[in-house]
Scaffold this motif. Structure first.
Motif, PDB file in Angstrom:
ATOM      1  N   THR A   1       7.274  -8.405  -1.939  1.00  0.00           N
ATOM      2  CA  THR A   1       5.886  -8.634  -1.533  1.00  0.00           C
ATOM      3  C   THR A   1       4.936  -7.662  -2.228  1.00  0.00           C
ATOM      4  O   THR A   1       3.898  -8.055  -2.774  1.00  0.00           O
ATOM      5  CB  THR A   1       5.751  -8.496  -0.008  1.00  0.00           C
ATOM      6  OG1 THR A   1       6.590  -9.459   0.628  1.00  0.00           O
ATOM      7  CG2 THR A   1       4.315  -8.724   0.429  1.00  0.00           C
ATOM      8  N   LEU A   2       5.275  -6.373  -2.224  1.00  0.00           N
ATOM      9  CA  LEU A   2       4.398  -5.366  -2.817  1.00  0.00           C
ATOM     10  C   LEU A   2       4.363  -5.470  -4.345  1.00  0.00           C
ATOM     11  O   LEU A   2       3.302  -5.287  -4.958  1.00  0.00           O
ATOM     12  CB  LEU A   2       4.849  -3.958  -2.392  1.00  0.00           C
ATOM     13  CG  LEU A   2       4.815  -3.671  -0.885  1.00  0.00           C
ATOM     14  CD1 LEU A   2       5.191  -2.222  -0.613  1.00  0.00           C
ATOM     15  CD2 LEU A   2       3.453  -3.992  -0.290  1.00  0.00           C
ATOM     16  N   ALA A   3       5.515  -5.760  -4.945  1.00  0.00           N
ATOM     17  CA  ALA A   3       5.556  -5.888  -6.408  1.00  0.00           C
ATOM     18  C   ALA A   3       4.702  -7.062  -6.874  1.00  0.00           C
ATOM     19  O   ALA A   3       3.961  -6.964  -7.864  1.00  0.00           O
ATOM     20  CB  ALA A   3       6.997  -6.056  -6.881  1.00  0.00           C
ATOM     21  N   VAL A   4       4.781  -8.173  -6.159  1.00  0.00           N
ATOM     22  CA  VAL A   4       3.979  -9.347  -6.515  1.00  0.00           C
ATOM     23  C   VAL A   4       2.494  -9.066  -6.275  1.00  0.00           C
ATOM     24  O   VAL A   4       1.638  -9.395  -7.099  1.00  0.00           O
ATOM     25  CB  VAL A   4       4.434 -10.587  -5.706  1.00  0.00           C
ATOM     26  CG1 VAL A   4       3.481 -11.752  -5.918  1.00  0.00           C
ATOM     27  CG2 VAL A   4       5.847 -10.993  -6.121  1.00  0.00           C
ATOM     28  N   ALA A   5       2.177  -8.441  -5.144  1.00  0.00           N
ATOM     29  CA  ALA A   5       0.773  -8.177  -4.797  1.00  0.00           C
ATOM     30  C   ALA A   5       0.090  -7.293  -5.829  1.00  0.00           C
ATOM     31  O   ALA A   5      -1.092  -7.481  -6.133  1.00  0.00           O
ATOM     32  CB  ALA A   5       0.687  -7.539  -3.418  1.00  0.00           C
ATOM     33  N   TYR A   6       0.816  -6.341  -6.401  1.00  0.00           N
ATOM     34  CA  TYR A   6       0.211  -5.392  -7.337  1.00  0.00           C
ATOM     35  C   TYR A   6       0.670  -5.590  -8.782  1.00  0.00           C
ATOM     36  O   TYR A   6       0.386  -4.756  -9.639  1.00  0.00           O
ATOM     37  CB  TYR A   6       0.490  -3.958  -6.874  1.00  0.00           C
ATOM     38  CG  TYR A   6      -0.438  -3.548  -5.752  1.00  0.00           C
ATOM     39  CD1 TYR A   6      -1.631  -2.883  -6.004  1.00  0.00           C
ATOM     40  CD2 TYR A   6      -0.146  -3.887  -4.433  1.00  0.00           C
ATOM     41  CE1 TYR A   6      -2.501  -2.542  -4.982  1.00  0.00           C
ATOM     42  CE2 TYR A   6      -1.014  -3.553  -3.398  1.00  0.00           C
ATOM     43  CZ  TYR A   6      -2.188  -2.882  -3.690  1.00  0.00           C
ATOM     44  OH  TYR A   6      -3.055  -2.567  -2.678  1.00  0.00           O
TER      45      TYR A   6
END
Length: 398
Positions: free
Chosen positions: A72-77
């Motif tokens: 989730t965090l890798a995709v978001a940023y």
């Protein structure tokens, strides 16, 4: 007149055109309808950051795993791994291996002491907050705090490992409203918590740029030339905001012209955290010494000692320092002479023992204590640099 065949062909062409030019939006999972996190989930799904399960659910109240959070965090940023992806043996071959490697490379996530990552382990509230603040480059190990924070939550004391990250998240408004009055740091973070906090994080206003002119003392006003072609930003920093310069907490009036600065605004569009970096100056050194002694002396007290103005400091620490002097073997007369700064009474042995007393009280080396007493600025800088280096090496070796 069109024949039936022509009309069917035309209808099919129109349908194909509609399908080709109309974006496909993932259906919003039915189990978030009416849920407090519904809007956040809808927004993040529309951006391709979050996804539901194959059965069409999102399961908002279920805990989130470390692997799911990494993705989730890798995709978001937009984080991608460029180097070694085999840092964690138990993540090798895992469906989230690339995402885990990307966050590890960006120093957003870390493994456990045994070298594992435990991708299927659930994430606690404290762990979640630490990862989110790291995305903002806040709450890092390089930061030193010389000011006391009044704990926001009764169950998170100042010595808790994630205390400062939790405080930063609270100040920025990243925490769900139901997190309180206790934070319950060991409680598992839900998928709803994740969606809501990530949405707040993505919505935060940040201004990055360069300080224009020297901030005027007492005004708390900063003028920033933003990166790129943005308009000049004028920010009034409230007294309760947390201000860093070169990773040491400080005040707005210590910032200098040409500092590289980032201003973080909370959900109410108020400047809440300021991080500036620039040329190291005397104020930085005083702050670092204050950090070395764990805030037992303020930068003002240290500056007063260096200027020879012992009267500004001695009343605040007189009792404890007097006891320290007696413990290391000074006589009562010698201790009193030190406290009233009657240097003519003291011989070299007493002065040496005084340096030892300061060392024990402040938690610094005897050499640095002696340099402070002698007001030898060059030696103070050298010993402070050596101590900071030693502390860094000790941390690395540990």
């Amino acid at each position: 007149m069109f024949s039936l065949r022509h009309r069917l062909i035309l209808s099919l062409l129109l349908l194909l055109t509609f399908l080709l030019v109309t974006p496909v939006v993932q259906a919003v999972p039915a189990d978030v309808a009416g849920h407090w996190v519904e809007d956040s989930v809808k927004n993040l799904i529309a951006q391709g950051i979050l996804h539901g399960y194959p059965d069409g659910t999102f399961r908002p109240d279920q805990s989130i795993t470390r692997a799911e959070l990494a993705k989730t965090l890798a995709v978001a940023y937009g984080l991608n791994a460029a180097g070694d992806q085999g840092q964690f043996p138990d993540a090798k071959g895992h469906w989230a291996e690339n995402y885990i490697a990307a966050l590890a490379e960006a120093k957003i996530i870390t493994g456990y002491p045994d070298g594992s990552f435990k991708p299927e382990a659930p994430v606690t509230r404290a762990e979640m907050v630490v990862m989110l603040t790291r995305l903002l480059k806040l709450g890092t190990e390089e930061e030193h705090y010389t000011v006391e924070f009044i704990p926001t939550f009764s169950d998170v004391a100042a010595d808790y490992w994630a205390f400062y990250q939790i405080e930063m998240a609270a100040k920025l408004g990243l925490l769900p409203r139901y997190y309180g009055p206790d934070f319950n740091p060991s409680r598992l973070a839900s998928r709803a918590d994740t969606a809501w906090m990530l949405q707040q994080l993505l919505n935060l206003k940040t201004v990055r740029g360069q300080v224009i002119g020297q901030p005027e003392a007492g005004t708390n006003l900063i003028t920033v030339r933003p990166e790129g072609d943005g308009e000049i930003e004028i920010a009034v920093i409230p007294p309760e905001a947390v201000v860093f310069r070169n990773n040491i907490t400080t005040t707005v009036d210590t910032l200098t012209k040409d500092d590289q600065i980032t201003i973080y605004y909370n959900r109410n569009d108020e400047p809440t955290v300021v991080k500036a970096f620039g040329e190291v100056n005397k104020s930085d050194l005083l702050s670092r010494i204050s950090a070395l002694v764990k805030g037992r002396l303020t930068t003002e007290q240290i500056a007063a000692i260096l200027a020879g103005n012992w009267d500004k400091v001695k009343e605040g620490i007189k009792g404890e320092l007097y006891d320290q002097l007696l413990k290391i073997g000074l006589t009562a007369e010698e201790a009193e002479a030190i406290l009233v700064q009657d240097w003519s009474y003291l011989d070299s042995v007493s002065r040496d023992r005084l340096a030892s007393a300061l060392s024990g009280y402040l938690g610094i080396t005897k050499d640095l204590s002696g340099a402070i007493l002698a007001r030898d600025w060059e030696r103070i800088k050298e010993f402070a640099r050596i101590e900071l280096t030693a502390m860094a090496l000790e941390k690395i070796l540990d």
